[in-house]
Scaffold this active site. Structure first.
Site, PDB file in Angstrom:
ATOM      1  N   ARG A   4       8.858 -29.213 -15.073  1.00 50.65           N
ATOM      2  CA  ARG A   4       7.661 -29.946 -14.680  1.00 50.65           C
ATOM      3  C   ARG A   4       7.547 -31.189 -15.547  1.00 50.65           C
ATOM      4  O   ARG A   4       7.479 -31.095 -16.771  1.00 50.65           O
ATOM      5  CB  ARG A   4       6.420 -29.056 -14.849  1.00 50.65           C
TER       6      ARG A   4
ATOM      7  N   HIS B 227      -0.770 -37.543 -15.760  1.00 56.69           N
ATOM      8  CA  HIS B 227      -0.936 -36.835 -17.026  1.00 56.69           C
ATOM      9  C   HIS B 227      -1.487 -37.826 -18.049  1.00 56.69           C
ATOM     10  O   HIS B 227      -0.844 -38.121 -19.052  1.00 56.69           O
ATOM     11  CB  HIS B 227       0.391 -36.225 -17.482  1.00 56.69           C
TER      12      HIS B 227
ATOM     13  N   GLU C 105      -5.019 -31.406 -16.168  1.00 57.49           N
ATOM     14  CA  GLU C 105      -6.166 -31.266 -17.060  1.00 57.49           C
ATOM     15  C   GLU C 105      -7.175 -32.417 -16.916  1.00 57.49           C
ATOM     16  O   GLU C 105      -7.417 -33.174 -17.859  1.00 57.49           O
ATOM     17  CB  GLU C 105      -5.711 -31.129 -18.514  1.00 57.49           C
TER      18      GLU C 105
ATOM     19  N   ASN D 168      -3.500 -23.960 -17.236  1.00 59.01           N
ATOM     20  CA  ASN D 168      -3.018 -24.228 -18.584  1.00 59.01           C
ATOM     21  C   ASN D 168      -3.887 -23.456 -19.565  1.00 59.01           C
ATOM     22  O   ASN D 168      -5.117 -23.546 -19.506  1.00 59.01           O
ATOM     23  CB  ASN D 168      -3.098 -25.724 -18.906  1.00 59.01           C
TER      24      ASN D 168
ATOM     25  N   TYR E 127      -4.312 -22.040 -23.790  1.00 59.55           N
ATOM     26  CA  TYR E 127      -3.875 -21.993 -25.181  1.00 59.55           C
ATOM     27  C   TYR E 127      -4.712 -21.035 -26.027  1.00 59.55           C
ATOM     28  O   TYR E 127      -4.170 -20.301 -26.850  1.00 59.55           O
ATOM     29  CB  TYR E 127      -3.898 -23.395 -25.794  1.00 59.55           C
TER      30      TYR E 127
ATOM     31  N   GLU F  74       1.091 -24.666 -18.206  1.00 58.13           N
ATOM     32  CA  GLU F  74       1.265 -24.940 -19.635  1.00 58.13           C
ATOM     33  C   GLU F  74       0.827 -23.722 -20.429  1.00 58.13           C
ATOM     34  O   GLU F  74      -0.223 -23.135 -20.157  1.00 58.13           O
ATOM     35  CB  GLU F  74       0.414 -26.130 -20.117  1.00 58.13           C
TER      36      GLU F  74
END
Length: 474
Positions: A80, A124, A169, A298, A300, A375
């Site tokens: 990606r 992005h 995002e 995504n 984290y 992600e």
């Protein structure tokens, strides 16, 4: 939750890695490319760690064949990457620069020659500077410029690229770029950030329509959200209300109109002191709510919040950089708390349960929509040993934990079809400069030599076998 004895994945599960254009390409003044907002921001004193920028980054523009060969050697099945808008349309409008598109044509051809599926992200975070000068994402015209750009790229690459992502995002673009100012363009206007969020939603909708009109119907169109797993510190009604407010600002502001055709009423009420939402025009919500072929998530770290008795000012423990200006419009009565547990170099708590929770939420929210983890990864202070090898057992443990959470979600009924490790390469980590290393491949920034870390070999073995190796170095 299912009890898994072996962590194996469906045969068709897609194993990939992800990057973004400004973080890796370099060549910022070559072949007609003009500045994006990140060029301007990173060259502004005090904006990035050490004044670092992406002028060279890791020189992927000239080394893409080497990087694709690395992916193939590791056994990756998908890659990606994002398109640099100002490399394709230097002013953000008008005809494409074909030499800019040619780079991406060559990259796609190289990937396909190595049997690696390309996945294109159109945006992005690197808005052409000329569009920012004309108002940026708070300006409605930027929406139409994005749709034009999507049409151009779809026509150029749609015959060979099947997976498409409109935006990465958009929360960061809107709220870190226009509210807290820790990301480009560095503005601190809460009303403008909400306006930007709406226009990003509309850009996704019109961009989706443009892509579908310009390429084969077999292609998949998605977007990637960094949806937050927001947890209240207690079940006290005030803490629950604080969590709802942040959930609306982190998640509902995007998935509300995109998936359900409406902004949450609680969001509109909570932000009424900031904006009247009059920029949401008739027809916008219908245009935004385009059917998706997939949704990228995504993840984290989770977010822990509580109510506070008086409005807070100054830096917050929300994991989104230090700024006196909040990225949470209308939420000065919410306190962000450090979640307990081990942390990465970003200061983010390691909690794979949050990824499982996120996947299951969207499985309920949109039960017929395939999901991809677009992600997930961790930054550590990686260094070569005297023999030049880079051992990163912490990242292996991180990946094992989070991929196990993905597999548990699949066993619990979630339709997760792939995972993109962030990131393939150490790179320019936005306002953190080159301090934070997320890559599975170590980059010596002085020589630009690439060295796969232990985690890259571990992940490659997972990609080849469809099962997670033991948490030992490969």
């Amino acid at each position: 939750m299912s009890d898994l004895t072996t962590v194996t994945f469906p045969p068709a599960f897609l194993w990939g890695a992800a990057t973004s254009a400004y973080q890796i390409e370099g060549a910022v003044r070559e072949d007609g490319r003009t500045p994006s907002i990140w060029d301007t921001f990173s060259h502004t004193p005090g904006r990035t760690a050490g004044g670092e920028h992406g002028d060279i980054a890791v020189d992927h523009y000239h080394r893409y064949r080497e990087d694709v060969a690395l992916m193939a050697d590791l056994g990756l099945k998908a890659y990606r990457f994002s398109i640099s808008w100002s490399r394709v349309q230097p002013t953000g409008r008008g005809p494409a620069v074909q030499v800019g598109l040619d780079f991406y044509r060559r990259l796609v051809d190289e990937l396909l020659a190595h049997d690696i599926k390309p996945a294109v992200t159109l945006y992005h975070w690197d808005l052409p500077q000329e569009l920012e000068d004309a108002g940026g994402w708070p300006a409605r015209d930027t929406v139409f410029r994005f749709a034009e750009y999507a049409q151009i790229v779809g026509e150029a690459l749609g015959d060979r690229v099947e997976q498409w992502i409109t935006l990465n995002e958009p929360w960061c673009s809107a709220f870190l770029g226009y509210a807290s100012g820790v990301h480009a363009p560095g503005r601190t206007d809460p009303e403008a950030s909400l306006r930007a969020a709406h226009h990003l939603n509309l850009a996704h909708g019109l961009g989706t329509t443009a892509l579908r009109s310009s390429m084969p119907s077999r292609n998949s169109v998605a977007l990637s959200l960094n949806s937050s797993v927001v947890r209240p510190v207690s079940r006290d009604p005030a803490d629950l209300a604080a969590a709802r407010k942040i959930d609306d600002l982190a998640n509902g502001v995007f998935h509300g109109p995109i998936l359900h055709g409406a902004y949450p009423q609680t969001l509109l009420a909570a932000t009424s002191s900031v904006t009247d939402w009059s920029y949401v025009l008739d027809g916008d919500l219908r245009a935004i709510q385009q059917p998706l072929d997939a949704l990228g998530l995504n993840y984290y770290t989770p977010t822990l919040v509580s109510a506070t008795e008086s409005p807070r000012t100054g830096p917050r423990a929300d994991g989104h950089g230090a700024s006196a200006h909040s990225p949470w419009p209308g939420a000065d009565d919410v306190t962000f708390l450090q979640t307990p547990g081990e942390r990465t170099e970003m200061g983010w708590t390691i909690d794979p349960t949050g990824l499982h929770e996120l996947i299951m939420r969207y499985t309920r929210e949109a039960p017929d929509l395939p999901l991809y983890i677009t992600e997930n990864g961790a930054a550590y202070d990686d260094k070569p040993d005297p023999d030049g090898r880079v051992h990163d057992p912490e990242r292996i443990a991180y990946l094992h934990g989070h991929l196990s959470a993905v597999r548990r979600a699949i066993a619990d009924g979630a339709d997760v079809r792939g995972y993109y490790l962030w990131s393939l390469l150490d790179n320019f980590e936005w306002a953190y400069g080159y301090e934070k290393r997320f890559g599975a491949v170590y980059v010596d920034y002085a020589t630009l030599a690439r060295t796969p870390k232990s985690s890259a070999r571990w992940y490659g073995e997972a990609a080849r076998s469809g099962a997670l190796p033991a948490v030992t170095e490969v």
